[in-house]
Design a protein around this motif. Structure first.
Motif, PDB file in Angstrom:
ATOM      1  N   ALA A 147      -1.097 -12.013   6.330  1.00 23.19           N
ATOM      2  CA  ALA A 147      -1.495 -10.613   6.327  1.00 23.19           C
ATOM      3  C   ALA A 147      -0.305  -9.759   5.939  1.00 23.19           C
ATOM      4  O   ALA A 147       0.834 -10.055   6.312  1.00 23.19           O
ATOM      5  CB  ALA A 147      -2.011 -10.205   7.694  1.00 23.19           C
ATOM      6  N   ILE A 148      -0.558  -8.730   5.158  1.00 19.87           N
ATOM      7  CA  ILE A 148       0.495  -7.792   4.775  1.00 19.87           C
ATOM      8  C   ILE A 148       0.074  -6.412   5.263  1.00 19.87           C
ATOM      9  O   ILE A 148      -0.984  -5.915   4.876  1.00 19.87           O
ATOM     10  CB  ILE A 148       0.693  -7.772   3.252  1.00 19.87           C
ATOM     11  N   LEU A 149       0.886  -5.826   6.131  1.00 24.08           N
ATOM     12  CA  LEU A 149       0.589  -4.491   6.634  1.00 24.08           C
ATOM     13  C   LEU A 149       1.645  -3.536   6.112  1.00 24.08           C
ATOM     14  O   LEU A 149       2.811  -3.894   5.993  1.00 24.08           O
ATOM     15  CB  LEU A 149       0.603  -4.475   8.158  1.00 24.08           C
ATOM     16  N   VAL A 150       1.219  -2.334   5.823  1.00 26.01           N
ATOM     17  CA  VAL A 150       2.140  -1.349   5.277  1.00 26.01           C
ATOM     18  C   VAL A 150       2.110  -0.107   6.160  1.00 26.01           C
ATOM     19  O   VAL A 150       1.029   0.323   6.576  1.00 26.01           O
ATOM     20  CB  VAL A 150       1.749  -0.985   3.832  1.00 26.01           C
ATOM     21  N   GLY A 154       1.884   3.525   7.155  1.00 19.29           N
ATOM     22  CA  GLY A 154       1.325   4.698   6.516  1.00 19.29           C
ATOM     23  C   GLY A 154      -0.063   4.505   5.948  1.00 19.29           C
ATOM     24  O   GLY A 154      -0.597   5.394   5.306  1.00 19.29           O
ATOM     25  N   THR A 155      -0.663   3.336   6.148  1.00 23.06           N
ATOM     26  CA  THR A 155      -2.040   3.158   5.685  1.00 23.06           C
ATOM     27  C   THR A 155      -2.791   2.281   6.674  1.00 23.06           C
ATOM     28  O   THR A 155      -2.216   1.347   7.229  1.00 23.06           O
ATOM     29  CB  THR A 155      -2.092   2.537   4.284  1.00 23.06           C
ATOM     30  N   PRO A 156      -4.053   2.588   6.891  1.00 23.43           N
ATOM     31  CA  PRO A 156      -4.811   1.749   7.820  1.00 23.43           C
ATOM     32  C   PRO A 156      -5.386   0.490   7.181  1.00 23.43           C
ATOM     33  O   PRO A 156      -6.147  -0.207   7.814  1.00 23.43           O
ATOM     34  CB  PRO A 156      -5.929   2.688   8.286  1.00 23.43           C
ATOM     35  N   PHE A 157      -5.041   0.210   5.927  1.00 23.81           N
ATOM     36  CA  PHE A 157      -5.619  -0.959   5.274  1.00 23.81           C
ATOM     37  C   PHE A 157      -4.585  -2.064   5.143  1.00 23.81           C
ATOM     38  O   PHE A 157      -3.534  -1.881   4.538  1.00 23.81           O
ATOM     39  CB  PHE A 157      -6.171  -0.598   3.903  1.00 23.81           C
ATOM     40  N   GLY A 158      -4.907  -3.220   5.715  1.00 24.66           N
ATOM     41  CA  GLY A 158      -4.029  -4.370   5.600  1.00 24.66           C
ATOM     42  C   GLY A 158      -4.548  -5.309   4.534  1.00 24.66           C
ATOM     43  O   GLY A 158      -5.726  -5.283   4.198  1.00 24.66           O
ATOM     44  N   LEU A 159      -3.649  -6.122   3.990  1.00 25.98           N
ATOM     45  CA  LEU A 159      -4.051  -7.079   2.955  1.00 25.98           C
ATOM     46  C   LEU A 159      -4.091  -8.480   3.546  1.00 25.98           C
ATOM     47  O   LEU A 159      -3.338  -8.806   4.457  1.00 25.98           O
ATOM     48  CB  LEU A 159      -3.059  -7.062   1.797  1.00 25.98           C
ATOM     49  N   LEU A 160      -4.963  -9.301   2.983  1.00 26.77           N
ATOM     50  CA  LEU A 160      -5.037 -10.700   3.374  1.00 26.77           C
ATOM     51  C   LEU A 160      -4.992 -11.552   2.118  1.00 26.77           C
ATOM     52  O   LEU A 160      -5.731 -11.314   1.174  1.00 26.77           O
ATOM     53  CB  LEU A 160      -6.344 -10.986   4.109  1.00 26.77           C
ATOM     54  N   ALA A 161      -4.142 -12.548   2.112  1.00 23.01           N
ATOM     55  CA  ALA A 161      -4.082 -13.457   0.974  1.00 23.01           C
ATOM     56  C   ALA A 161      -3.876 -14.864   1.517  1.00 23.01           C
ATOM     57  O   ALA A 161      -3.210 -15.037   2.521  1.00 23.01           O
ATOM     58  CB  ALA A 161      -2.915 -13.077   0.052  1.00 23.01           C
ATOM     59  N   PRO A 162      -4.372 -15.892   0.908  1.00 27.12           N
ATOM     60  CA  PRO A 162      -5.282 -15.838  -0.233  1.00 27.12           C
ATOM     61  C   PRO A 162      -6.709 -15.521   0.200  1.00 27.12           C
ATOM     62  O   PRO A 162      -7.023 -15.616   1.374  1.00 27.12           O
ATOM     63  CB  PRO A 162      -5.198 -17.261  -0.769  1.00 27.12           C
ATOM     64  N   THR A 163      -7.516 -15.189  -0.756  1.00 28.47           N
ATOM     65  CA  THR A 163      -8.913 -14.954  -0.430  1.00 28.47           C
ATOM     66  C   THR A 163      -9.791 -15.648  -1.459  1.00 28.47           C
ATOM     67  O   THR A 163      -9.310 -16.087  -2.495  1.00 28.47           O
ATOM     68  CB  THR A 163      -9.216 -13.455  -0.408  1.00 28.47           C
ATOM     69  N   THR A 217      -8.647  -4.905   4.501  1.00 25.44           N
ATOM     70  CA  THR A 217      -9.514  -4.574   5.625  1.00 25.44           C
ATOM     71  C   THR A 217      -8.812  -3.593   6.535  1.00 25.44           C
ATOM     72  O   THR A 217      -7.589  -3.532   6.572  1.00 25.44           O
ATOM     73  CB  THR A 217      -9.899  -5.837   6.407  1.00 25.44           C
ATOM     74  N   GLU A 218      -9.601  -2.822   7.259  1.00 23.14           N
ATOM     75  CA  GLU A 218      -9.005  -1.945   8.265  1.00 23.14           C
ATOM     76  C   GLU A 218      -9.357  -2.442   9.663  1.00 23.14           C
ATOM     77  O   GLU A 218      -9.193  -1.728  10.630  1.00 23.14           O
ATOM     78  CB  GLU A 218      -9.487  -0.502   8.062  1.00 23.14           C
ATOM     79  N   ARG A 219      -9.879  -3.657   9.739  1.00 21.68           N
ATOM     80  CA  ARG A 219     -10.297  -4.183  11.035  1.00 21.68           C
ATOM     81  C   ARG A 219      -9.300  -5.213  11.536  1.00 21.68           C
ATOM     82  O   ARG A 219      -9.088  -6.238  10.897  1.00 21.68           O
ATOM     83  CB  ARG A 219     -11.673  -4.823  10.915  1.00 21.68           C
ATOM     84  N   PRO A 220      -8.709  -4.973  12.699  1.00 19.54           N
ATOM     85  CA  PRO A 220      -7.781  -5.959  13.229  1.00 19.54           C
ATOM     86  C   PRO A 220      -8.452  -7.292  13.549  1.00 19.54           C
ATOM     87  O   PRO A 220      -7.817  -8.338  13.432  1.00 19.54           O
ATOM     88  CB  PRO A 220      -7.225  -5.304  14.496  1.00 19.54           C
ATOM     89  N   ASN A 272      -0.544  -0.963  14.449  1.00 15.65           N
ATOM     90  CA  ASN A 272      -1.362  -1.974  13.784  1.00 15.65           C
ATOM     91  C   ASN A 272      -0.930  -3.381  14.158  1.00 15.65           C
ATOM     92  O   ASN A 272      -1.752  -4.259  14.393  1.00 15.65           O
ATOM     93  CB  ASN A 272      -1.276  -1.791  12.266  1.00 15.65           C
ATOM     94  N   ILE A 273       0.393  -3.583  14.195  1.00 12.22           N
ATOM     95  CA  ILE A 273       0.887  -4.903  14.577  1.00 12.22           C
ATOM     96  C   ILE A 273       0.459  -5.217  16.003  1.00 12.22           C
ATOM     97  O   ILE A 273       0.005  -6.324  16.305  1.00 12.22           O
ATOM     98  CB  ILE A 273       2.418  -4.950  14.433  1.00 12.22           C
ATOM     99  N   ALA A 274       0.563  -4.203  16.868  1.00  9.00           N
ATOM    100  CA  ALA A 274       0.196  -4.425  18.263  1.00  9.00           C
ATOM    101  C   ALA A 274      -1.281  -4.778  18.388  1.00  9.00           C
ATOM    102  O   ALA A 274      -1.662  -5.632  19.197  1.00  9.00           O
ATOM    103  CB  ALA A 274       0.507  -3.169  19.075  1.00  9.00           C
TER     104      ALA A 274
END
Lengths: 369, 516
Positions: B262-265, B267-276, B246-249, B165-167
């Motif tokens: 962005a916060i990526l974890v 084991g999951t394809p969903f990343g977080l974005l803040a603030p929104t 979102t799951e879209r890079p 995901n990072i890549a």
């Protein structure tokens, strides 16, 4: 409390919604018959002068609310008493507007629902907003000003398009001379709604850009005054001065005449909800002023705590204020020319005078504490 | 399980250490231990430890091979070092030449390294071990996004592997300013979490705040970004999401460039974005890939659909129950004739249909693929036609509920659409009790609630309220790109309400708002 401050745009939106308040709903200035629109323009002009007086006082004490600087100017006891009068006035005025909204709903649609319920629900919603803080109300006003402007523009187009305007109803201008206009303007269209803007003195210390306060305020007053005058002029042009002044809510009657191709008709509920939205903001501002004023006078620390108690007082006042709508309207006229005139013009003038005198005397003597 | 605090060192005999390790892991059979000889003249034994499935087999085999080869390529040894130490030194050189290697000195360190996919080499008699990154194992390939579908635009989406995901994001932003920080969250799961941002674009206070909240979250289990989202959002008592997922890079990349974090974890394809902000949930990436006029049209359509999905059943109830005079006469007659013989008031009718539609929708998500047809037949025939024929609901109500349902699917973000579904039920109650007046007050209160929300200090309803003209070109509208080449999110600096930001602002620049 760390709440965001009020921007100039938000003040602008709040003032416009406030001025529209109940003025757009009740028959405003129609004592001047077909020249009501002139009376409103005159009222707007005088309203600007009055607003300058409020601004002058605010500038002397840019960090203080009305009730605070009243105590500064008039001393602890007299000032407290005058502050109390202000707060009572805000509560009374808010209660009147709540009653207006309740009567408006009751006469137009909800004839089976008790006014008490209608009023209580309205106050409940306002209490929720005020509990969140004034900045939420200010942000709301930014959203609703767009809705109000849009419905005003669309409404105008529809009224024009349905060919119900007869400009002859407005002619001849000044048929009865200036006298009825002047007696309507002073005090009626002057105090209501421009004098009521005294409650904005309670929020000026929260402004983000204090230097824009006067300019924004005057611009908003002039714009809203023009829009009000235009609305009443259209009311009269459509209905004629006679019917407008006899109908309970002239705007509703006028809008119900709109009929385009037998499809766009019965728009009065939309007009009704526009009126309710602006009334919402007017009540909210007065309610807020009452809450902050009470908190100032009685030294209640988080003023939020007073939202519900003051709301209850407003609700009860709104119910006990009159027995019927006609009595309500008559009392409105009486209170405007006596009590309200004294509170929103008399006391501020007195405050300004005392302030000036103290300033000059204080110059000769020692520094004022 | 926090790794036990008693520091068990790696001193001692190799078999004893191995035994201890096995004991700690409960003899898990997927723990592989291989023994190799890394020096021959005095025999030196090393153990290779890893978890099957967490590692890249090829890499490990390579590693083992080179380790045993190091024995033969041994050069002249200094006299003072023992055979073991000599072998260890050689081994370390070899391993670190092959890849990322580090030294581990405790048993717990070994455990942690092995559990996170490293291979650990322990040389007999040396008090430390070499941990070597050999992360690998099976993971899903990069596939098309399933929740945020676009017609035009990149078709890749995140998968469950953090490094992939990072890549995917790095591939889109080839810029040294794109910074990445990693931390481990969750006492029990020790999940890798990555924070990404554009240095110099992002507000430093924001990054600090994100990290502070992540640390403060004190989670024990992190299996999905949902857990993190819940712990770091500003307000909990709300229906609305205040953190975007979102799951879209490409969405993450675009928002990073606007100054989000962005916060990526793992084991999951969903990343977080803040603030929104609220408006962001109505933006779909392909708004930017179409022509701007199409983009504007689609956005307005989405907002309208959201309003429909929120209000339509309530408006219908109010119109039928309270405001019949608002409905044009012919329409009123046809509705009335359709409602003839319906035993329920409009509100009950609407609730029945709404709830059964919700059931249908939930069943549609959960049921096995093969049963799809059965459910759609039951849904369409039983709930639609049969219910009308049986005189339980009116045709008008079926139309209203289906339009509402379809409209709610047009919101690009699922979590905002679901908020509308919940709020709709409350507004329906208001409509049934107070008609349009109730709806109006409900909407005012709802808007007030939304105006009071914030996401990491940014007002949720920005840039509508507080209003900012400059930002209007990318909210309801999507203005053509040429005038907003320099588009960046400045709301953050100007409107922040959080104390930490205001302090920072005050120290940073002159703040005229504050009176003396």
């Amino acid at each position: 409390m760390n709440t965001p401050k009020i921007s100039a745009g938000q003040l602008f939106a709040l003032i416009i919604l406030f001025v529209f308040g109940t003025a757009i709903a009740v028959n405003y200035g129609l004592d001047a018959k077909k020249d009501a629109w002139i009376a409103i323009l005159l009222g707007t002009f005088s309203g600007c002068l009055l607003f300058m007086l409020f601004s002058y006082l605010y500038r002397q004490y840019p960090d203080l609310t009305l009730t605070c600087y009243t105590q500064r100017i008039m001393g602890k006891y007299v000032g407290w008493l005058l502050g109390m009068i202000f707060v009572l006035y805000f509560i009374y005025d808010a209660a009147r507007d709540v009653r207006d909204a309740g009567e408006l709903l009751n006469t137009s649609v909800y004839d089976a629902t008790p006014i008490f319920v209608l009023n209580a629900v309205m106050l409940l919603a306002i209490a929720y907003v005020l509990d969140k803080g004034l900045y939420v109300l200010a942000r709301l006003s930014e959203i609703f000003i767009v809705i109000i402007a849009a419905s005003g523009i669309v409404g105008s187009i529809l009224v024009f398009a349905s060919r119900i305007i007869d400009l002859n109803n407005l002619l001849p201008v000044l048929e009865y001379g200036w006298k009825p206009i002047l007696t309507t303007t002073y005090p009626s269209t002057f105090i209501f709604p421009f004098g009521e803007m005294l409650c904005f003195s309670m929020l000026f210390p929260l402004l983000k850009n204090p230097e824009l306060q006067l300019k924004t305020g005057l611009l908003a007053i002039v714009l809203s005054g023009l829009a009000l005058s235009y609305t009443i002029a259209i009311d009269i042009a459509v209905l004629g001065a006679d019917i407008s002044s006899r109908s309970i809510f002239a705007l509703l009657t006028m809008v119900s005449k709109v009929n385009i191709a037998d499809f766009l008709q019965r728009l009065d509920p939309i007009a009704l909800f526009t009126m309710l939205i602006v009334d919402f903001f007017k009540i909210a501002m007065l309610y807020y002023a009452a809450v902050i004023g009470t908190a100032d006078l009685f030294q209640v620390k988080p003023s939020r705590k007073l939202v519900v108690p003051v709301g209850c007082v407003i609700l009860i006042t709104s119910m006990s204020i009159t027995g019927s709508f006609n009595e309500h309207l008559l009392e409105g006229k009486l209170s405007i020319s006596n009590f309200q005139l004294m509170v929103v013009v008399g006391i501020p003038l007195l405050l300004a005078a005392v302030h000036l005198i103290r300033k000059y005397i204080g110059k000769g003597q020692s520094v004022d504490p | 399980m926090r790794f036990t605090t008693e520091e068990s060192s790696l001193q001692g005999e190799l078999p004893a250490i191995m035994e201890q390790l096995k004991l700690k892991l409960g003899n898990s059979p997927d723990l592989i231990m291989r023994h190799i000889r890394i020096a021959s003249s005095p025999v030196v034994i090393a153990a290779v430890i890893y978890f099957e499935g967490l590692i890249d087999r090829q890499l490990v085999n390579d590693l083992v091979l080179c380790s045993s080869l190091s024995a033969s390529s041994g050069d002249a040894s200094p006299q003072d070092a023992s055979a073991q130490e000599r072998a260890y030194g050689l081994l370390f050189n070899h391993v670190s030449a092959r890849g990322e290697a580090s030294v581990v000195r405790t048993l717990d360190g070994v455990l942690e390294a092995v559990l996170s996919g490293c291979t650990v080499l322990i040389v007999d008699g040396i008090g430390e071990a070499i941990s070597c990154s050999t992360k690998g194992g099976e993971s899903r390939g990069i596939e098309e996004p399933t929740t945020q579908v676009v017609i035009r635009g990149p078709k890749d989406s995140f998968n469950e592997s953090l490094s992939t995901n990072i890549a995917l994001i790095r591939r889109r932003i080839k810029n040294p300013d794109l910074w990445l920080e990693k931390l481990k969250l969750g006492d029990k799961t020790r999940t890798d979490v990555a924070i990404m941002y554009m240095k110099h674009t992002v507000d430093d206070g924001l990054v600090e705040e994100v990290k502070r909240r992540l640390q403060r979250a004190n989670l024990s289990v992190v299996l999905e970004t949902g857990a993190i989202e819940e712990m770091i959002q500003d307000q909990t008592a709300t229906f609305f999401p205040t953190i975007y997922n979102t799951e879209r890079p490409d969405v993450i990349a675009a928002n990073l460039l606007e100054g989000c974090v962005a916060i990526l974890v793992d084991g999951t394809p969903f990343g977080l974005l803040a603030p929104t902000v609220f408006a962001q949930f109505f933006q779909s990436p392909d708004d930017y890939y179409y022509r701007f006029d199409v983009g504007i049209f689609l956005r307005i359509l989405r907002y309208t659909c959201y309003l429909i999905s929120l209000l339509l059943p309530s408006v219908y109830i109010a119109a039928i129950t309270f405001h019949q005079d608002m409905v044009p006469t012919t329409l009123l007659i046809s509705i009335a004739s359709a409602r003839e013989g319906i035993p329920f008031p409009a509100f009950i009718e609407a609730m029945l249909m709404e709830l059964s539609f919700e059931v249908l929708r939930e069943a549609g998500v959960r049921m096995p693929r093969a049963m799809g047809q059965a459910v759609s037949i039951v849904g369409a025939l039983v709930l639609g036609q049969a219910a009308v024929q049986a005189g339980i609901v009116s045709t008008a109500m079926v139309i209203v509920v289906s339009i509402t349902g379809i409209a709610s699917f047009s919101t690009p973000a699922y979590n905002v659409a679901i908020a509308a579904r919940l709020i709709r039920l409350f507004i329906m109650v208001l409509a049934a009790t107070l008609g349009f007046y109730g709806i109006l007050l409900g909407c005012i209160v709802l808007l007030a609630h939304m105006c009071s929300l914030q996401s990491f200090g940014v007002p949720y309803m920005a840039p509508f309220a507080p209003f900012r003209l400059i930002d209007q070109k990318d909210t309801i509208l999507r203005m053509p790109r040429w005038p907003f080449i320099k588009r960046d999110r400045k709301i953050y600096e100007e409107q922040a309400a959080e104390p930490w930001l205001q302090q920072q602002k005050r120290s940073g620049s002159s703040d005229p708002a504050k009176g003396e």
